[in-house]
Motif scaffolding. Structure first.
Motif, short mmCIF file in Angstrom:
data_model
loop_
_atom_site.label_atom_id
_atom_site.label_comp_id
_atom_site.label_asym_id
_atom_site.label_seq_id
_atom_site.Cartn_x
_atom_site.Cartn_y
_atom_site.Cartn_z
N GLU A 74 7.39 12.52 8.92
CA GLU A 74 6.14 12.51 9.69
C GLU A 74 6.28 13.41 10.94
OE1 GLU A 74 3.31 11.61 8.76
OE2 GLU A 74 2.26 11.84 10.68
N MET A 75 7.45 13.38 11.57
CA MET A 75 7.69 14.27 12.72
C MET A 75 7.50 15.73 12.30
SD MET A 75 11.21 12.86 14.39
CE MET A 75 11.40 11.20 15.03
N LEU A 76 8.08 16.09 11.16
CA LEU A 76 7.98 17.48 10.68
C LEU A 76 6.54 17.85 10.36
CD1 LEU A 76 11.17 17.57 8.46
CD2 LEU A 76 10.78 18.96 10.49
N GLN A 78 6.91 32.50 11.42
CA GLN A 78 8.26 32.15 10.96
C GLN A 78 8.56 30.68 11.21
OE1 GLN A 78 10.51 35.17 13.04
NE2 GLN A 78 10.60 36.47 11.23
N ASP A 79 8.09 30.13 12.35
CA ASP A 79 8.27 28.70 12.63
C ASP A 79 7.54 27.86 11.58
OD1 ASP A 79 9.75 29.29 14.86
OD2 ASP A 79 8.13 28.95 16.29
N VAL A 80 6.32 28.27 11.25
CA VAL A 80 5.54 27.56 10.22
C VAL A 80 6.28 27.58 8.89
CG1 VAL A 80 3.43 27.70 8.81
CG2 VAL A 80 3.27 27.86 11.31
N TRP A 81 6.74 28.74 8.49
CA TRP A 81 7.45 28.87 7.20
C TRP A 81 8.70 28.00 7.16
CZ3 TRP A 81 6.93 34.90 7.01
CH2 TRP A 81 5.72 35.24 6.38
N ALA A 87 9.93 20.99 2.06
CA ALA A 87 10.01 21.35 0.64
C ALA A 87 8.64 21.66 0.06
CB ALA A 87 10.72 20.26 -0.15
N MET A 88 7.86 22.43 0.79
CA MET A 88 6.51 22.76 0.33
C MET A 88 6.48 23.98 -0.59
SD MET A 88 4.53 21.98 3.90
CE MET A 88 2.87 22.42 3.40
#
Ligand SMILES: [Fe+2]
Ligand SMILES: [Fe+2]
Length: 151
Positions: free
Chosen positions: A83-85, A125-128, A135-136
């Motif tokens: 949930e944090m992630l 890059q942070d989003v990726w 594990a999207m």
């Protein structure tokens, strides 16, 4: 004023960066179990990164004739690492969008455009990276069978 819209979007980005500083800092402190071995450091470094982005954006706002906000955006809290992630991904995506909006609001070929392009790249890059933690991008990779007896 030429940069009024750009400053408005940059101030939104700044609020998000401030909230990211606090959010990541709390996540870093709260993460427990074996997840702590990875995420305590990751969250802590992300908090410091958001702080450095906040300073950078504040400097840009002043250079463009504005006053940097002191308001943080909404801060998301959880005690569960997935949930944090998810919360951090949301925050990173909001920051990315704010920088994209600022970029779109720049008229002509002002150098701020290029600074924003670099910032958009960093936030992307942070989003990726967080998407990978979640594990999207699970891909189906074909497995190859090696016949050891044949060699
Ligand atoms: Fe950032
Ligand atoms: Fe970021």
């Amino acid at each position: 004023m030429e940069y009024a819209k750009v400053i408005e979007h940059l101030n939104r980005a700044l609020s998000i960066e401030y909230s990211a500083v606090i959010q990541y800092c709390q996540h870093s402190a709260l993460v427990e179990g074996t997840d702590r071995m990875v995420y305590e450091k990751f969250f802590d470094e992300a908090s410091l990164e958001a702080r450095s982005h906040a300073k950078k954006v504040s400097d840009w706002i002043v250079s463009l004739g504005g006053v940097p906000t002191i308001e943080a955006a909404r801060i998301l809290q959880s005690t569960e690492v997935t949930e944090m992630l998810r919360q951090d991904l949301k925050t990173e995506m909001e920051a990315l969008q704010a920088y994209k909006d600022a970029h779109a609001a720049v008229k002509g070929e002002s150098p701020i455009k290029y600074l924003l392009e670099e910032q958009i790249m960093l936030e992307q890059q942070d989003v990726w990276e967080i998407e990978k933690f979640l594990a999207m991008h699970k891909l189906s990779v074909k497995t190859k069978t090696i016949d050891l007896a044949a060699s």
